[in-house]
Scaffold this motif. Structure first.
Motif, PDB file in Angstrom:
ATOM      1  N   LEU A  33      -7.016 -52.412  35.016  1.00 48.53           N
ATOM      2  CA  LEU A  33      -7.309 -53.807  35.204  1.00 48.53           C
ATOM      3  C   LEU A  33      -6.364 -54.587  34.216  1.00 48.53           C
ATOM      4  O   LEU A  33      -5.762 -55.584  34.632  1.00 48.53           O
ATOM      5  CB  LEU A  33      -8.402 -54.161  35.268  1.00 48.53           C
ATOM      6  CG  LEU A  33      -9.360 -53.482  36.345  1.00 48.53           C
ATOM      7  CD1 LEU A  33     -11.100 -53.964  36.168  1.00 48.53           C
ATOM      8  CD2 LEU A  33      -9.164 -54.007  37.639  1.00 48.53           C
ATOM      9  N   GLU A  34      -6.638 -54.309  32.801  1.00 51.05           N
ATOM     10  CA  GLU A  34      -5.884 -54.905  31.892  1.00 51.05           C
ATOM     11  C   GLU A  34      -4.553 -54.706  31.998  1.00 51.05           C
ATOM     12  O   GLU A  34      -3.610 -55.839  31.608  1.00 51.05           O
ATOM     13  CB  GLU A  34      -6.495 -54.336  30.466  1.00 51.05           C
ATOM     14  CG  GLU A  34      -6.108 -54.884  29.125  1.00 51.05           C
ATOM     15  CD  GLU A  34      -6.602 -54.268  27.973  1.00 51.05           C
ATOM     16  OE1 GLU A  34      -5.741 -54.038  26.830  1.00 51.05           O
ATOM     17  OE2 GLU A  34      -7.763 -54.069  27.984  1.00 51.05           O
ATOM     18  N   ARG A  35      -3.860 -53.664  32.300  1.00 54.46           N
ATOM     19  CA  ARG A  35      -2.384 -53.314  32.437  1.00 54.46           C
ATOM     20  C   ARG A  35      -1.889 -54.321  33.504  1.00 54.46           C
ATOM     21  O   ARG A  35      -0.871 -54.803  33.064  1.00 54.46           O
ATOM     22  CB  ARG A  35      -2.249 -51.973  32.838  1.00 54.46           C
ATOM     23  CG  ARG A  35      -2.608 -50.886  31.702  1.00 54.46           C
ATOM     24  CD  ARG A  35      -1.332 -50.700  30.776  1.00 54.46           C
ATOM     25  NE  ARG A  35      -1.710 -50.113  29.412  1.00 54.46           N
ATOM     26  CZ  ARG A  35      -1.821 -48.871  29.369  1.00 54.46           C
ATOM     27  NH1 ARG A  35      -1.303 -47.909  30.036  1.00 54.46           N
ATOM     28  NH2 ARG A  35      -2.045 -48.379  28.378  1.00 54.46           N
ATOM     29  N   VAL A  36      -2.558 -54.839  34.348  1.00 56.10           N
ATOM     30  CA  VAL A  36      -2.008 -55.872  35.249  1.00 56.10           C
ATOM     31  C   VAL A  36      -2.298 -57.150  35.219  1.00 56.10           C
ATOM     32  O   VAL A  36      -2.233 -57.800  36.162  1.00 56.10           O
ATOM     33  CB  VAL A  36      -1.812 -55.139  36.608  1.00 56.10           C
ATOM     34  CG1 VAL A  36      -0.964 -53.928  36.618  1.00 56.10           C
ATOM     35  CG2 VAL A  36      -3.204 -54.650  37.053  1.00 56.10           C
ATOM     36  N   GLY A  37      -3.407 -57.536  34.348  1.00 55.59           N
ATOM     37  CA  GLY A  37      -4.123 -58.610  34.168  1.00 55.59           C
ATOM     38  C   GLY A  37      -4.760 -59.182  35.163  1.00 55.59           C
ATOM     39  O   GLY A  37      -4.992 -60.342  36.000  1.00 55.59           O
ATOM     40  N   VAL A  38      -5.696 -58.324  35.947  1.00 55.99           N
ATOM     41  CA  VAL A  38      -6.755 -58.494  37.064  1.00 55.99           C
ATOM     42  C   VAL A  38      -7.903 -58.459  36.641  1.00 55.99           C
ATOM     43  O   VAL A  38      -8.228 -57.503  35.991  1.00 55.99           O
ATOM     44  CB  VAL A  38      -6.410 -58.125  38.428  1.00 55.99           C
ATOM     45  CG1 VAL A  38      -4.602 -58.352  38.784  1.00 55.99           C
ATOM     46  CG2 VAL A  38      -6.423 -56.476  38.102  1.00 55.99           C
ATOM     47  N   LYS A  39      -8.861 -59.019  37.454  1.00 61.31           N
ATOM     48  CA  LYS A  39     -10.488 -58.914  37.254  1.00 61.31           C
ATOM     49  C   LYS A  39     -11.146 -57.840  38.322  1.00 61.31           C
ATOM     50  O   LYS A  39     -10.207 -57.498  38.923  1.00 61.31           O
ATOM     51  CB  LYS A  39     -11.005 -60.431  37.676  1.00 61.31           C
ATOM     52  CG  LYS A  39     -10.645 -61.241  36.606  1.00 61.31           C
ATOM     53  CD  LYS A  39     -11.307 -62.515  36.951  1.00 61.31           C
ATOM     54  CE  LYS A  39     -10.859 -63.741  36.097  1.00 61.31           C
ATOM     55  NZ  LYS A  39     -11.289 -65.094  36.551  1.00 61.31           N
TER      56      LYS A  39
END
Length: 250
Positions: free
Chosen positions: A172-178
């Motif tokens: 999730l962090e790698r693509v900036g999503v929740k």
């Protein structure tokens, strides 16, 4: 069926909706039909070292890092941890044994559903417990233009492997999503557990020999019989994910 599964997820996690932006894919058994090769390699190499891991049990450990799998079997048999040197040696042998097999084919339906996902403007992300350089290198060849290295999470990137949520949280962090902006696609029980623990709507595809109940008991929100089944139902699922909203309490 889709509506009920989505509604249960929303209620459980307190989200008003799923705003889908990314799809997080496991690799072995989801993108590649490689698990029979892994199971065979694990069994042969473990036996060579006097450790006992059946081909069937290898599917239950699918998704763990190699080091974790080795240590679990070693602890079970000898009541203590394997040394780092032993783990490194066994995993190197396992990788060599795996690479004796012919190149695993793409899982039927995987390329097609990835194309649909890309066309929908969603980001495909790889989240695998594998450290097999050979398979990671084949991604670019077998799935051209689908996965970028900065959008991959492998055994080399995490401290805690599946079933810990760290791999999917990092995805999730790698693509900036929740968590409510993604779904997970998994075929392994501990992978399903990892996706669920990360708070993400988790789809299981039963591409191996395990009873489907094992995947449901692991917490899968939805279950498909194969990647082709998932592909065939993608448009319907995508539509439901985008439309279903649960009002938050005042």
């Amino acid at each position: 069926m889709f509506e009920e599964s989505i509604a249960r997820y929303l209620e459980k996690h307190g989200h008003s909706n799923i705003r889908l932006k990314a799809v997080l894919f496991d690799m072995d058994g989801v993108l590649f039909n490689s698990m029979p090769y892994h199971a065979d390699a694990w069994h042969k190499v473990m036996e060579h070292h006097g450790l006992h891991l059946s081909r069937e049990e290898a599917y239950m450990h699918e998704g763990r890092t190699g080091a974790a799998t080795i240590n679990i079997v070693y602890q079970r048999q000898y009541g203590k941890d394997a040394t780092p040197e032993m783990i490194e040696s066994i995993y190197a042998e396992k990788s060599a044994e795996f690479n004796k097999h012919s190149e695993p084919e793409r899982m039927t339906g995987s390329w097609e559903v990835l194309q649909k996902i890309k066309e929908a403007g969603l980001i495909p992300v790889l989240v695998t417990g594998s450290g097999q350089h050979s398979l990671l290198e084949r991604l670019a060849h077998n799935f051209p233009g689908m996965f970028q290295r900065e959008r991959m999470v492998t055994a080399f990137d995490v401290k805690y492997g599946k079933p810990h949520p760290e791999p999917y949280l990092l995805g999730l962090e790698r693509v900036g999503v929740k968590a409510n902006e993604a779904i997970v696609v998994e075929n392994a029980p501990i992978g399903v557990q990892a996706g669920v623990a990360a708070g993400i709507f988790t789809v299981a595809v039963n591409t191996g020999p395990l009873d489907k109940q094992v995947l449901l008991d692991a917490g899968a929100d939805l279950l498909f019989s194969s990647m082709q089944d998932f592909c065939d139902n993608w448009e319907k699922l995508h539509g439901k994910l985008n439309r279903l909203h649960t009002p938050l309490p005042y």
